[in-house]
Design an enzyme around this catalytic site. Structure first.
Site, short mmCIF file in Angstrom:
data_model
loop_
_atom_site.label_atom_id
_atom_site.label_comp_id
_atom_site.label_asym_id
_atom_site.label_seq_id
_atom_site.Cartn_x
_atom_site.Cartn_y
_atom_site.Cartn_z
N ARG A 203 -2.66 22.29 -12.91
CA ARG A 203 -1.73 21.33 -13.25
C ARG A 203 -2.35 20.46 -15.23
O ARG A 203 -1.22 20.04 -15.53
CB ARG A 203 -1.88 19.95 -12.69
N HIS B 225 8.35 9.55 -27.13
CA HIS B 225 7.38 10.08 -26.20
C HIS B 225 7.54 11.58 -26.80
O HIS B 225 7.16 12.21 -26.96
CB HIS B 225 7.02 9.99 -24.38
N ARG C 113 1.22 -1.45 0.13
CA ARG C 113 0.08 0.55 0.46
C ARG C 113 0.74 1.14 0.11
O ARG C 113 0.30 2.15 0.33
CB ARG C 113 -0.69 0.06 1.28
N LYS D 197 3.63 11.78 -11.09
CA LYS D 197 2.63 10.84 -11.69
C LYS D 197 3.45 9.29 -11.91
O LYS D 197 4.23 9.58 -12.00
CB LYS D 197 2.13 10.85 -12.85
N HIS E 33 -1.01 16.87 -24.96
CA HIS E 33 -0.28 15.07 -24.59
C HIS E 33 -1.59 14.55 -25.39
O HIS E 33 -1.38 13.04 -25.74
CB HIS E 33 -0.94 14.71 -23.21
N GLU F 138 -4.20 17.18 -10.12
CA GLU F 138 -4.78 17.90 -11.19
C GLU F 138 -6.12 17.78 -11.38
O GLU F 138 -7.21 17.86 -12.03
CB GLU F 138 -4.24 16.36 -12.37
N GLU G 287 9.22 18.89 -23.79
CA GLU G 287 8.85 18.83 -23.01
C GLU G 287 9.04 20.52 -22.13
O GLU G 287 8.21 20.93 -21.22
CB GLU G 287 8.84 18.12 -21.50
N HIS H 263 0.02 11.42 -27.66
CA HIS H 263 -0.30 9.45 -26.61
C HIS H 263 -1.34 8.98 -28.10
O HIS H 263 -1.63 8.24 -27.85
CB HIS H 263 -1.69 10.17 -25.12
N ASN I 286 0.10 18.53 -20.30
CA ASN I 286 -0.84 17.88 -21.08
C ASN I 286 -0.64 18.83 -22.44
O ASN I 286 -1.55 18.19 -23.19
CB ASN I 286 -2.34 16.98 -20.81
N LYS J 32 7.41 23.29 -12.67
CA LYS J 32 6.61 22.27 -12.70
C LYS J 32 6.39 22.94 -10.81
O LYS J 32 5.24 21.33 -10.57
CB LYS J 32 7.56 21.19 -12.57
P1 NAD Z 1 12.85 6.15 -21.77
O1 NAD Z 1 12.74 6.15 -20.22
O2 NAD Z 1 12.20 5.46 -22.58
O3 NAD Z 1 14.48 7.29 -21.92
C1 NAD Z 1 14.64 7.50 -23.69
C2 NAD Z 1 16.30 6.12 -23.70
O4 NAD Z 1 17.21 6.45 -23.19
C3 NAD Z 1 15.90 4.44 -23.67
O5 NAD Z 1 16.13 3.75 -24.30
C4 NAD Z 1 17.04 4.53 -22.00
O6 NAD Z 1 17.50 3.58 -22.07
C5 NAD Z 1 17.68 5.83 -22.64
N1 NAD Z 1 18.28 6.44 -21.44
C6 NAD Z 1 17.97 6.75 -20.37
N2 NAD Z 1 19.03 7.31 -19.88
C7 NAD Z 1 19.87 6.97 -20.38
C8 NAD Z 1 21.62 7.89 -20.22
N3 NAD Z 1 21.89 9.16 -19.43
N4 NAD Z 1 22.29 7.29 -21.50
C9 NAD Z 1 22.34 6.76 -22.00
N5 NAD Z 1 20.85 6.42 -22.73
C10 NAD Z 1 19.71 6.60 -21.46
O7 NAD Z 1 12.18 7.61 -21.81
P2 NAD Z 1 12.08 9.29 -21.53
O8 NAD Z 1 11.84 10.06 -22.35
O9 NAD Z 1 12.74 9.19 -20.43
O10 NAD Z 1 10.75 8.88 -20.87
C11 NAD Z 1 8.98 8.72 -21.38
C12 NAD Z 1 8.80 8.37 -20.58
O11 NAD Z 1 7.69 9.43 -19.95
C13 NAD Z 1 7.12 7.97 -21.34
O12 NAD Z 1 6.60 7.11 -20.74
C14 NAD Z 1 6.21 9.15 -20.76
O13 NAD Z 1 4.82 8.69 -20.78
C15 NAD Z 1 6.98 9.05 -18.98
N6 NAD Z 1 6.21 10.72 -18.79
C16 NAD Z 1 6.21 10.64 -17.35
C17 NAD Z 1 5.16 11.90 -17.14
C18 NAD Z 1 5.13 12.03 -15.66
O14 NAD Z 1 4.23 12.89 -15.38
N7 NAD Z 1 5.78 10.40 -14.85
C19 NAD Z 1 5.55 12.80 -17.36
C20 NAD Z 1 6.60 13.28 -19.12
C21 NAD Z 1 6.81 11.51 -19.20
N1 GLY Z 2 3.42 16.16 -17.36
C1 GLY Z 2 2.40 15.87 -16.79
C2 GLY Z 2 2.25 16.33 -15.28
O1 GLY Z 2 3.00 16.01 -14.73
O2 GLY Z 2 1.67 16.50 -14.96
#
Ligand code: NAD
Ligand code: GLY
Length: 369
Positions: free
Chosen positions: A238, A262, A118, A140, A245, A234, A182, A249, A242, A224
């Protein structure tokens, strides 16, 4: 090193941003209250940075789990793998997970932390630009469903975010650009001065100059942190985060997760949101042109993938967390630095936007995805 606090009362936490932070043992000992610590990473990031993090955690009882790399593995199965490892190692309710990776590892790990017994502590060590400027901050967490992106998840704030800018050296250019999408978003939704700064310094960002990257990480995290402090769950401001998005998406789900990055999908989504805002008469054409020009300089897509069906995209857009009682809400622009959440868009104009970006897709999208 900069320290920015996300102000959430008792659940407030620091974001540390700076060079060579992974080796700073005191950052870990000061921010992790548990004895048992499990580091979650993936097959790309672990060989690069896991050992360094483990060294800094040598005062703790540690273990690690290495996930497959890729958006297509952001699934409940990955969460289950983490939970299985926690159970096998007899990790208790006061243990801590550490997410070492990009947004995918961060979102999965945060969700596993929200679910295990939990809810347990977790710390984010974001290693991509995107994760350092956005996903690691704000709590998130979640995974994808085949029918919709990020459809399974929870709000669960980390105990700390440790953003080490030196790890960005191993990131490829395409990933850096995707993260910068972003960053542009903060300028577009609330910080016109920041948008101007990015426009003026885009070459330094493309050339990955450390001062320029450090500046955008700090500004993005401050933006942020302010938004999350004002509206953690949100229910208001907040949602503006998006921007692009709902469009983005739908592209990710329609193409298959991991085909476009992404950030690439969000970049085009923001341009499409701007285009619809222009068709609604809310912004001038010049705003769209400025956004498109930035995306081109950052080598981000400005048209839909070949053969991407606008009707199908419209259908996918309906599977969106912002939809209420079947009504779709979009984030649209009233200017640079001013965005609104609205269901008052014209459906015909939305289809015009989708068709425009689909029919334009022979030249500048080449080579993407
Ligand atoms: P990712 O996590 O897939 O990383 C991109 C690539 O880079 C991967 O292949 C990873 O292994 C590689 N990598 C990571 N760090 C590295 C480094 N230092 N050196 C070499 N390679 C490295 O993609 P991302 O763009 O970081 O994240 C995208 C994800 O984030 C999506 O799933 C999206 O939905 C999510 N997201 C979440 C929020 C949130 O608020 N939680 C906000 C925006 C995006
Ligand atoms: N990336 C959108 C949020 O964190 O609200």
């Amino acid at each position: 090193m900069k320290k920015i606090i996300v102000e959430l009362g008792e659940r407030s936490y620091p974001i540390y941003a700076g060079n060579d932070l992974l080796g700073k043992e005191n950052l870990f000992s000061e921010n992790i209250k548990s004895r048992q610590v499990m580091v979650v990473s993936n097959t790309t990031v672990a060989p690069l940075y896991l050992e360094k993090v483990m060294q800094s955690l040598k005062g703790f009882d540690t273990a690690s789990v290495i996930l497959e790399d890729g958006e297509q593995y952001k699934t409940l199965a990955a969460v289950n793998d983490i939970i299985t490892a926690l159970l096998e190692k007899r990790f208790s309710r006061n243990s801590c997970l550490v997410a070492l990776g990009g947004g995918v590892v961060g979102d999965i790990t945060g969700f596993a932390a929200a679910c295990y017994q939990r809810g347990i502590d977790f710390v984010q060590i974001p290693t991509t630009v995107l994760a350092q400027v956005d996903s690691s901050v704000g709590g998130k967490t979640g995974v994808n469903h085949a029918a919709g992106k990020n459809m399974i998840g929870a709000f669960h704030q980390p105990q700390a975010v440790i953003a080490d800018t030196s790890v960005l050296d191993t990131l490829d250019d395409r990933e850096v650009s995707a993260g910068l999408a972003e960053v542009l978003k903060y300028g577009l939704i609330r910080d016109a001065g920041f948008f101007d700064w990015i426009e003026d310094n885009v070459d330094s960002l493309v050339n990955r100059e450390p001062e320029a990257l450090a500046y955008i990480i700090e500004q993005s995290c401050s933006n942020k942190a302010d938004i999350v402090a004002e509206d953690e769950r949100e229910s208001g401001v907040r949602a503006l985060l998006n921007l692009g998005h709902t469009f983005g998406h739908a592209i990710e789900t329609g193409l298959g997760y991991g085909t476009w990055l992404h950030g690439e999908a969000i970049a085009l989504g923001m341009l499409m949101a701007a285009d619809l805002s222009r068709r609604m008469g809310w912004i001038e054409k010049e705003v769209c042109e400025r956004i498109e020009s930035m995306l081109l300089k950052l080598k981000l897509p400005v048209t839909l993938p070949d053969n991407f069906d606008p009707e199908k995209m419209r259908e996918l857009m309906s599977v969106d967390k912002k939809a209420k009682d079947g009504v779709l809400f979009l984030i649209l622009l009233k200017g640079i630095g001013e965005a609104v959440v609205t269901d008052e868009f014209d459906e015909d104009l939305l289809m015009e936007t989708l068709n425009h970006f689909a029919s334009n897709n022979s030249s500048s999208s080449e080579g993407k995805g």
